[in-house]
Design a protein around this motif. Sequence first.
Motif, PDB file in Angstrom:
ATOM      1  N   LEU A 263      29.005  79.834   9.576  1.00 28.84           N
ATOM      2  CA  LEU A 263      29.352  78.447   9.892  1.00 28.84           C
ATOM      3  C   LEU A 263      28.331  77.973  10.921  1.00 28.84           C
ATOM      4  CD1 LEU A 263      31.249  76.018   9.620  1.00 28.84           C
ATOM      5  CD2 LEU A 263      32.627  76.999  11.485  1.00 28.84           C
ATOM      6  N   LEU A 264      27.306  77.295  10.443  1.00 26.47           N
ATOM      7  CA  LEU A 264      26.252  76.754  11.294  1.00 26.47           C
ATOM      8  C   LEU A 264      26.342  75.234  11.228  1.00 26.47           C
ATOM      9  CD1 LEU A 264      23.279  79.034  10.159  1.00 26.47           C
ATOM     10  CD2 LEU A 264      24.782  79.351  12.144  1.00 26.47           C
ATOM     11  N   VAL A 265      26.529  74.598  12.363  1.00 28.48           N
ATOM     12  CA  VAL A 265      26.816  73.165  12.388  1.00 28.48           C
ATOM     13  C   VAL A 265      25.837  72.447  13.307  1.00 28.48           C
ATOM     14  CG1 VAL A 265      28.554  71.402  12.851  1.00 28.48           C
ATOM     15  CG2 VAL A 265      29.259  73.642  11.970  1.00 28.48           C
ATOM     16  N   HIS A 266      25.275  71.355  12.797  1.00 27.23           N
ATOM     17  CA  HIS A 266      24.410  70.497  13.621  1.00 27.23           C
ATOM     18  C   HIS A 266      25.037  69.112  13.696  1.00 27.23           C
ATOM     19  CE1 HIS A 266      20.836  68.893  15.527  1.00 27.23           C
ATOM     20  NE2 HIS A 266      20.826  67.917  14.648  1.00 27.23           N
ATOM     21  N   ALA A 267      25.206  68.617  14.921  1.00 26.33           N
ATOM     22  CA  ALA A 267      25.705  67.268  15.174  1.00 26.33           C
ATOM     23  C   ALA A 267      24.724  66.604  16.122  1.00 26.33           C
ATOM     24  CB  ALA A 267      27.105  67.316  15.782  1.00 26.33           C
TER      25      ALA A 267
ATOM     26  N   ASP B  95      26.849  61.791  12.506  1.00 29.73           N
ATOM     27  CA  ASP B  95      26.813  62.668  11.333  1.00 29.73           C
ATOM     28  C   ASP B  95      27.048  64.120  11.740  1.00 29.73           C
ATOM     29  OD1 ASP B  95      26.152  60.509   9.735  1.00 29.73           O
ATOM     30  OD2 ASP B  95      24.038  61.041   9.515  1.00 29.73           O
ATOM     31  N   VAL B  96      27.456  64.919  10.769  1.00 22.85           N
ATOM     32  CA  VAL B  96      27.612  66.362  10.957  1.00 22.85           C
ATOM     33  C   VAL B  96      27.036  67.055   9.731  1.00 22.85           C
ATOM     34  CG1 VAL B  96      29.225  68.285  11.283  1.00 22.85           C
ATOM     35  CG2 VAL B  96      29.732  66.044  12.303  1.00 22.85           C
ATOM     36  N   LEU B  97      26.283  68.132   9.927  1.00 17.93           N
ATOM     37  CA  LEU B  97      25.786  68.962   8.836  1.00 17.93           C
ATOM     38  C   LEU B  97      26.223  70.395   9.073  1.00 17.93           C
ATOM     39  CD1 LEU B  97      22.414  68.971   7.000  1.00 17.93           C
ATOM     40  CD2 LEU B  97      23.169  71.090   8.114  1.00 17.93           C
ATOM     41  N   ALA B  98      26.788  71.017   8.045  1.00 21.02           N
ATOM     42  CA  ALA B  98      27.235  72.408   8.143  1.00 21.02           C
ATOM     43  C   ALA B  98      26.584  73.230   7.048  1.00 21.02           C
ATOM     44  CB  ALA B  98      28.752  72.495   8.029  1.00 21.02           C
TER      45      ALA B  98
ATOM     46  N   VAL C  98      27.207  70.105  -1.206  1.00 23.26           N
ATOM     47  CA  VAL C  98      26.090  70.630  -1.988  1.00 23.26           C
ATOM     48  C   VAL C  98      26.255  72.137  -2.199  1.00 23.26           C
ATOM     49  CG1 VAL C  98      23.572  70.870  -2.103  1.00 23.26           C
ATOM     50  CG2 VAL C  98      24.599  68.892  -0.927  1.00 23.26           C
ATOM     51  N   ASN C  99      26.100  72.584  -3.440  1.00 24.69           N
ATOM     52  CA  ASN C  99      26.050  74.023  -3.720  1.00 24.69           C
ATOM     53  C   ASN C  99      24.635  74.411  -4.132  1.00 24.69           C
ATOM     54  OD1 ASN C  99      26.102  76.331  -5.909  1.00 24.69           O
ATOM     55  ND2 ASN C  99      27.902  76.646  -4.628  1.00 24.69           N
ATOM     56  N   LEU C 100      24.105  75.434  -3.479  1.00 19.16           N
ATOM     57  CA  LEU C 100      22.787  75.976  -3.801  1.00 19.16           C
ATOM     58  C   LEU C 100      22.999  77.303  -4.522  1.00 19.16           C
ATOM     59  CD1 LEU C 100      21.074  75.185  -0.372  1.00 19.16           C
ATOM     60  CD2 LEU C 100      20.936  73.850  -2.493  1.00 19.16           C
TER      61      LEU C 100
ATOM     62  N   VAL D 164      27.738  66.518   5.854  1.00 24.86           N
ATOM     63  CA  VAL D 164      26.973  67.236   4.839  1.00 24.86           C
ATOM     64  C   VAL D 164      27.366  68.702   4.879  1.00 24.86           C
ATOM     65  CG1 VAL D 164      24.673  67.783   3.959  1.00 24.86           C
ATOM     66  CG2 VAL D 164      25.053  65.638   5.225  1.00 24.86           C
ATOM     67  N   ILE D 165      27.751  69.256   3.735  1.00 25.08           N
ATOM     68  CA  ILE D 165      28.027  70.682   3.629  1.00 25.08           C
ATOM     69  C   ILE D 165      27.021  71.291   2.667  1.00 25.08           C
ATOM     70  CG2 ILE D 165      29.680  72.471   2.966  1.00 25.08           C
ATOM     71  CD1 ILE D 165      31.924  70.467   3.526  1.00 25.08           C
TER      72      ILE D 165
END
Length: 390
Positions: free
Chosen positions: A345-349, A319-322, A279-281, A8-9
């Motif tokens: 660049l904040l990443v949660h795995a 999964d990975v979320l950035a 995803v673009n916010l 997820v980006i």
Amino acid sequence: MSDRRRFVILVADSAGCGALPDAAAYGDAGSDTLGHVSRAVGGLALPHLGRLGLGHLTPMLGVPPDPAPAGFYGKMAERSQGKDTITGHWEMMGIVLEEALRLFPRGFPPEILEPWLAETGAPGVLGNEVASGTEIIQRLGEEHQRTGRPIVYTSADSVFQVACHEETVPLETLYAWCLAARRQLDRWRVARVIARPFVGRPGAYTRTYHRRDFAIATPGVTVLERLAERGVPVVGVGKIPDIFDGKGITEAVHTAGNADGLRQTERLLGTLERGLLFVNLVDFDMLYGHRNDARGYAGALVELDRALPRLLERLRPGDVLAVTADHGCDPTTPSTDHSREYVPLLVHAPGRGGGPLGVRETFADLGATVAELFGAEARVGRSFLAALGG
């Protein structure tokens, strides 16, 4: 496990974290979107982004560096020439521009406008200048409604923007006019043609979420296309499909702003079995950065922070979320344009802890990491997947 992995980006559009070394060449020396916003509002409470490591990236009032962050943190430098949406997103997915896309600081010449008017039959143009989109519709909206002439304007970015009232020019006509402009502007290397519909009455016009972006084709193959070639689902949320002209996108999800984009992301995490969720916010940039609204920008950051736990809860092992950005747009400076900045660049795995990712030399490191997770090729960038324990 690999068959069910998801990446997820979340692009917090314009949420830069400090001026790049070459920022002065762009007129952006000293810019720091996140840091300056935090100080402009007397401090921010962003506990969840802070736990991921946000406080390590730039000094932020109210967001101290977490001594033991639950996420991996770093920042990325832009290697491409430019500071616009197209350039930033393309670089994330492996396209580095050695030559910046064309700008038109004095408006568009007759060589562009006359063929476009001849093809579309539009009754002339209003504006044709560098302008704020919200300001120019207030100034020229009434004349536009009286004459039917579209409002054409640009900015410090490579854009040809066409604003029309939805009751004066139907959306289908506006989109057709923009498609005609897209075809003619490819040879001029203009990054985006943007349809900017608005509604309301004189003195109280407002833009709508029926905006559409028509992007120039990428000059090479993106990571998105390489994923799609391997049968990996690629879901583009918000303006992502427009930025990449639909190439490499297997499912497009339109959104009406940040809140809707976050809701759609949560929904998709409940249904997407495998693949990339990109995803673009847009509200950070469109509603607050370009309007120099630091308080509104701060509110959007709080909104993202509050939504983050619901998204993280839906992640599975593997999964990975950035969380990242595509450029800056410091609302505390006199300029209303984008700023040349590092991006977070904040990443949660899940289950892999946290730690520093350092300063990445290019946004393309993100795309290289996505590619490695799904076994695809990335010709630009260095993956940081190994640093996540993956």
